[in-house]
Design an enzyme around this catalytic site. Structure first.
Site, PDB file in Angstrom:
ATOM      1  N   TYR A 154       0.861  -1.239   0.080  1.00 20.05           N
ATOM      2  CA  TYR A 154       0.213   0.079   0.043  1.00 20.05           C
ATOM      3  C   TYR A 154       0.864   1.349  -0.089  1.00 20.05           C
ATOM      4  O   TYR A 154       0.509   2.109  -0.719  1.00 20.05           O
ATOM      5  CB  TYR A 154      -0.815  -0.003   1.113  1.00 20.05           C
ATOM      6  N   ARG A 161       1.495   6.667  -6.833  1.00 19.16           N
ATOM      7  CA  ARG A 161       0.499   7.720  -7.087  1.00 19.16           C
ATOM      8  C   ARG A 161       1.003   9.170  -6.813  1.00 19.16           C
ATOM      9  O   ARG A 161       0.603   9.923  -7.530  1.00 19.16           O
ATOM     10  CB  ARG A 161      -0.616   7.342  -6.144  1.00 19.16           C
ATOM     11  N   TYR A 215      -0.619  13.162   6.571  1.00 20.40           N
ATOM     12  CA  TYR A 215      -0.194  12.119   7.452  1.00 20.40           C
ATOM     13  C   TYR A 215       1.323  12.156   7.493  1.00 20.40           C
ATOM     14  O   TYR A 215       1.852  12.292   6.961  1.00 20.40           O
ATOM     15  CB  TYR A 215      -0.605  10.641   7.053  1.00 20.40           C
ATOM     16  N   ARG A 228     -11.224  13.675   2.262  1.00 22.99           N
ATOM     17  CA  ARG A 228     -12.007  12.625   2.814  1.00 22.99           C
ATOM     18  C   ARG A 228     -13.528  12.571   2.209  1.00 22.99           C
ATOM     19  O   ARG A 228     -14.267  11.681   2.318  1.00 22.99           O
ATOM     20  CB  ARG A 228     -12.321  13.332   4.306  1.00 22.99           C
ATOM     21  N   GLU A 335     -13.559  -0.821   6.659  1.00 20.19           N
ATOM     22  CA  GLU A 335     -13.700   0.688   5.887  1.00 20.19           C
ATOM     23  C   GLU A 335     -15.113   0.904   5.430  1.00 20.19           C
ATOM     24  O   GLU A 335     -15.598  -0.280   4.819  1.00 20.19           O
ATOM     25  CB  GLU A 335     -12.454   0.534   5.235  1.00 20.19           C
TER      26      GLU A 335
END
Ligand code: 3EB
Length: 350
Positions: A154, A161, A215, A228, A335
């Site tokens: 991930y 990305r 983060y 979000r 999730e």
């Protein structure tokens, strides 16, 4: 301003959906643990085949996006796309074995190279379509939690990305789409589908959470580039896209080992986003009970408690789809993503 268009989401089995020859489909995603059958006869709209098992009696489920009359469809690089008015839906899949990639990307490893190829194609397809705004991106990553090359996959995906976005002159914070990133079957291709619009959405952050693009480094060398939530349109027609949302407050996971408490915390996060979205869009119809939910469950044995918590809070919502998928942090059991709003109508068995 109203775009005067609707966008409708439907969850259905392949037989319920009657995809063959059906009008008004912008694009779709099929979810199955084994072989896919939806769209076997070919479709004239993009269909993402996602290798994640369905947690219900159905072997395969479809997520179908309808947006009125399709005006164009085709492909650009690896991207299959369709347009209807202001909307563009695209889907693409990249096998890591085909990921030879640019020489400079070799340090990214096969998944990083596949991610780089995928995002470059995605942005090129957007550019060719006159640069509509990315509103929502769904990312399905095989073996998402496995560590290779000294880094969890991930996190490799996040780095690639991030770097592909920068290389293509795209934002990596602020005006970034709503998104999710989930696991998929080992050996399946990196599979991505997305929605874009000629209208710029509002980009919503959660006051309870650190923005994902801020983060701290402990979650990987490059932060994930997503908002979000995003909202398209205003007032009663506003359509809300809630990113994959989990039991994270600040930047930390809460309630590790307690899927029921994680579900409740996730719902508090979604409510906080609803409040922000309602304020920004002036749509007071955005409520927990009026959204459609896609729920990713890491361990199927947790499904009963997760389902009980969710359904006691939202009822049947406007549609529910439960899938088995790995989640981007080992300590997350669940999730939840959501779609809702006035421009959107549910029209399936859910
Ligand atoms: C989180 O809140 C959970 O990498 O695109 C949620 C939504 C998550 C999107 C992404 C990751 C992504 O950090 C993980």
């Amino acid at each position: 301003m109203s775009s005067g268009q609707f966008l409708r989401l439907e969850y259905a089995t392949p037989s319920e959906s009657q995809l063959d020859g059906r009008q008004g489909v912008l694009g779709a995603a099929a979810f199955a643990g084994g072989a896919h059958s939806a769209g076997d006869g070919g479709t004239d709209f993009p269909l993402a085949r996602v290798h994640t098992p369905v947690l219900s009696d159905a072997r395969e489920m479809l997520e179908i996006w309808c947006a009125g009359e399709r005006t164009e469809s085709g492909s650009h690089g690896r991207v299959h796309y369709a347009r209807a008015g202001d909307f563009l839906f695209g889907s693409l899949a990249v096998q890591e074995t085909e990921a030879t990639g640019p020489a400079g990307a070799a340090r990214l490893g096969p998944l990083g190279i596949a991610t780089d190829l995928a995002y470059r194609d995605l942005y090129a397809a957007l550019a060719a379509a006159g640069n509509p705004q990315l509103v929502r991106v769904w990312n399905y990553i095989p073996d998402i939690n496995i560590e290779t090359h000294g880094l969890e996959r991930y996190r490799q995906f996040n780095s690639a990305r991030h770097e592909a976005s920068l290389a293509c002159g795209r934002a990596v914070s602020g005006n970034v789409p709503a998104a999710c990133a989930l696991g998929a079957a080992s050996g399946s291709p990196l599979t991505i589908y997305f929605l874009a619009s000629r209208h710029t959405p509002a980009f919503i952050e959660n006051p309870r959470q650190v923005s994902a693009y801020r983060y701290p480094r402990q979650y990987g060398p490059r932060s994930p580039a997503f908002s979000r939530a995003t909202v398209l349109g205003e007032g009663s027609e506003a359509t809300l896209f809630v990113s994959g949302t989990a039991s994270i407050v600040g930047h930390r996971t809460l309630h590790a080992g307690d899927p029921a408490a994680q579900t409740r915390e996730t719902l508090v996060n979604i409510e906080a986003l609803l409040e922000e979205a309602a304020r920004r869009s002036r749509n007071r119809a955005l409520r927990l009970e009026t959204l459609a939910y896609k729920v990713y469950v890491r361990d199927p044995k947790d499904l009963p408690v997760i389902r009980a918590e969710l359904e006691s809070a939202v009822g049947r919502g406007a549609g529910l789809l439960y899938l088995k998928a790995d989640i981007c942090r080992q300590d997350l059991a669940v999730e939840i993503e959501a779609v809702g709003g006035g421009g959107w109508r549910h029209n399936g068995s859910g």
